[in-house]
Design an enzyme around this catalytic site. Sequence first.
Site, short mmCIF file in Angstrom:
data_model
loop_
_atom_site.label_atom_id
_atom_site.label_comp_id
_atom_site.label_asym_id
_atom_site.label_seq_id
_atom_site.Cartn_x
_atom_site.Cartn_y
_atom_site.Cartn_z
N TYR A 178 -49.65 -41.24 31.38
CA TYR A 178 -48.43 -40.51 30.98
C TYR A 178 -47.16 -41.31 31.27
O TYR A 178 -46.19 -41.21 30.52
CB TYR A 178 -48.39 -39.12 31.64
CG TYR A 178 -49.40 -38.20 31.02
CD1 TYR A 178 -49.18 -37.66 29.75
CD2 TYR A 178 -50.60 -37.92 31.65
CE1 TYR A 178 -50.14 -36.85 29.15
CE2 TYR A 178 -51.56 -37.11 31.06
CZ TYR A 178 -51.32 -36.58 29.81
OH TYR A 178 -52.27 -35.79 29.19
N ASP A 194 -43.62 -35.52 22.99
CA ASP A 194 -42.45 -36.39 22.82
C ASP A 194 -41.22 -35.54 22.53
O ASP A 194 -41.31 -34.32 22.37
CB ASP A 194 -42.71 -37.42 21.69
CG ASP A 194 -42.85 -36.79 20.31
OD1 ASP A 194 -41.96 -35.99 19.90
OD2 ASP A 194 -43.84 -37.07 19.61
N HIS A 199 -47.42 -27.55 24.53
CA HIS A 199 -48.25 -28.38 25.39
C HIS A 199 -47.41 -29.14 26.43
O HIS A 199 -47.89 -30.13 27.00
CB HIS A 199 -49.08 -29.37 24.56
CG HIS A 199 -50.17 -28.70 23.77
ND1 HIS A 199 -50.89 -29.34 22.79
CD2 HIS A 199 -50.66 -27.42 23.82
CE1 HIS A 199 -51.79 -28.48 22.27
NE2 HIS A 199 -51.66 -27.32 22.88
N CYS A 235 -43.84 -26.33 44.53
CA CYS A 235 -43.00 -25.14 44.31
C CYS A 235 -43.08 -24.62 42.87
O CYS A 235 -42.40 -23.64 42.54
CB CYS A 235 -41.56 -25.42 44.71
SG CYS A 235 -40.69 -26.58 43.62
N CYS A 253 -38.02 -29.13 46.15
CA CYS A 253 -38.64 -28.75 47.43
C CYS A 253 -38.95 -29.96 48.32
O CYS A 253 -39.34 -29.79 49.47
CB CYS A 253 -39.91 -27.93 47.20
SG CYS A 253 -41.29 -28.88 46.56
N LEU A 277 -51.82 -35.87 6.58
CA LEU A 277 -52.24 -37.10 5.93
C LEU A 277 -53.55 -36.91 5.17
O LEU A 277 -53.74 -37.45 4.09
CB LEU A 277 -52.39 -38.21 6.99
CG LEU A 277 -52.54 -39.63 6.49
CD1 LEU A 277 -51.35 -40.05 5.64
CD2 LEU A 277 -52.70 -40.60 7.66
N GLU A 278 -54.43 -36.13 5.74
CA GLU A 278 -55.73 -35.88 5.12
C GLU A 278 -56.10 -34.42 5.41
O GLU A 278 -55.47 -33.80 6.27
CB GLU A 278 -56.78 -36.81 5.72
CG GLU A 278 -56.87 -36.68 7.22
CD GLU A 278 -57.58 -37.84 7.90
OE1 GLU A 278 -58.13 -37.62 8.99
OE2 GLU A 278 -57.59 -38.95 7.32
N1 APR Z 1 -48.34 -37.88 8.31
C1 APR Z 1 -49.00 -36.70 8.38
N2 APR Z 1 -50.13 -36.52 9.09
C2 APR Z 1 -50.59 -37.59 9.79
C3 APR Z 1 -49.96 -38.85 9.77
C4 APR Z 1 -48.78 -38.98 8.98
N3 APR Z 1 -48.10 -40.12 8.90
N4 APR Z 1 -50.68 -39.70 10.54
C5 APR Z 1 -51.72 -39.00 11.02
N5 APR Z 1 -51.69 -37.72 10.57
C6 APR Z 1 -52.61 -36.61 10.83
C7 APR Z 1 -54.05 -37.07 11.04
O1 APR Z 1 -54.72 -37.12 9.78
C8 APR Z 1 -54.59 -35.96 11.94
O2 APR Z 1 -55.13 -34.90 11.16
O3 APR Z 1 -52.22 -36.04 12.06
C9 APR Z 1 -53.35 -35.45 12.68
C10 APR Z 1 -53.31 -35.83 14.14
O4 APR Z 1 -54.35 -35.19 14.80
P1 APR Z 1 -54.62 -35.36 16.35
O5 APR Z 1 -54.58 -36.81 16.73
O6 APR Z 1 -55.84 -34.59 16.67
O7 APR Z 1 -53.32 -34.68 17.05
P2 APR Z 1 -53.01 -33.15 17.26
O8 APR Z 1 -53.61 -32.30 16.20
O9 APR Z 1 -51.54 -33.05 17.51
O10 APR Z 1 -53.76 -32.86 18.64
C11 APR Z 1 -53.67 -31.59 19.20
O11 APR Z 1 -54.86 -32.26 21.17
O12 APR Z 1 -55.18 -33.99 22.68
C12 APR Z 1 -54.62 -32.75 22.49
O13 APR Z 1 -52.84 -31.75 23.60
C13 APR Z 1 -53.14 -32.78 22.69
O14 APR Z 1 -51.36 -31.77 21.44
C14 APR Z 1 -52.59 -32.48 21.32
C15 APR Z 1 -53.68 -31.66 20.69
#
Ligand code: APR
Length: 228
Positions: free
Chosen positions: A52, A90, A105, A116, A135, A198-199
């Site tokens: 972190y 972020d 999160h 504390c 504290c 993205l997908e």
């Molecule tokens: N634009 C849109 N989507 C995108 C892009 C982009 N440029 N790049 C990647 N992605 C998509 C990916 O296809 C994926 O489906 O973003 C998603 C990211 O997924 P994760 O990495 O699983 O992130 P997230 O869903 O935020 O994770 C949820 O899991 O690890 C824990 O607490 C952590 O908050 C996090 C939670």
Amino acid sequence: MKVVVLTGAGVSAESGVPTFRDADGLWEGHRVEDVATPEAYDLQPSVVHRFYDARRAALAGVEPNDAHRALAVLEEALGDDLLVVTQNIDDLHERGGSTRVLHMHGELRSALCRGCRSRVAWTEDLGDYPPCPRCGVSELRPDVVWFGEIPYEMDRIMAALEEADVFVSIGTSGAVYPAAGFVQYAAAGGARTVELNLEPSAGSHLFDDARHGPASVLVPAFVRELLG
Ligand code: APR
């Protein structure tokens, strides 16, 4: 028109913040799940702090992108009728101009005192065990919701989802609950549901409308459409 936006790591990917479950989502050979638990912190706090601390330091080198900025434009138009719920730790929504943001999160730029229970603004490393400014006990941990812990602000989030006319999920894989279930909850309350990712995510089929491509393109286009 009441709008709830859920964002995940994908909204910050084009800013250079790595996502969790894409190809580059590993850190020093650890799966994120292996460092993001209270058990990992109890066993190897220095490993968890390094993870972190590195992510917090990296914030200084990244900027919001057009997706973050488009959501700030949407807030300017909708005011209190927009709520951004982010799974991201972020601060790019805030730096992109959004003010109504719930970090379900937690946040990198915050520390949680195990002594504390205070949440304190924090921009430095935690790995050298600094004392809590409230504290004085040296028990500050990242103010991040780990697997097995309860997300922040759930009451406000669920209330907003119930009232939403539109629910938009941006850049999240739909792998982690409770956020992955928000689409069904919003739909049950009558919201139109839209995925911008993205997908196709794990829950893509649950949305009324799913659009696939980079957030920096899809989000500004969607905001224009919504406000048009
Ligand atoms: N634009 C849109 N989507 C995108 C892009 C982009 N440029 N790049 C990647 N992605 C998509 C990916 O296809 C994926 O489906 O973003 C998603 C990211 O997924 P994760 O990495 O699983 O992130 P997230 O869903 O935020 O994770 C949820 O899991 O690890 C824990 O607490 C952590 O908050 C996090 C939670």
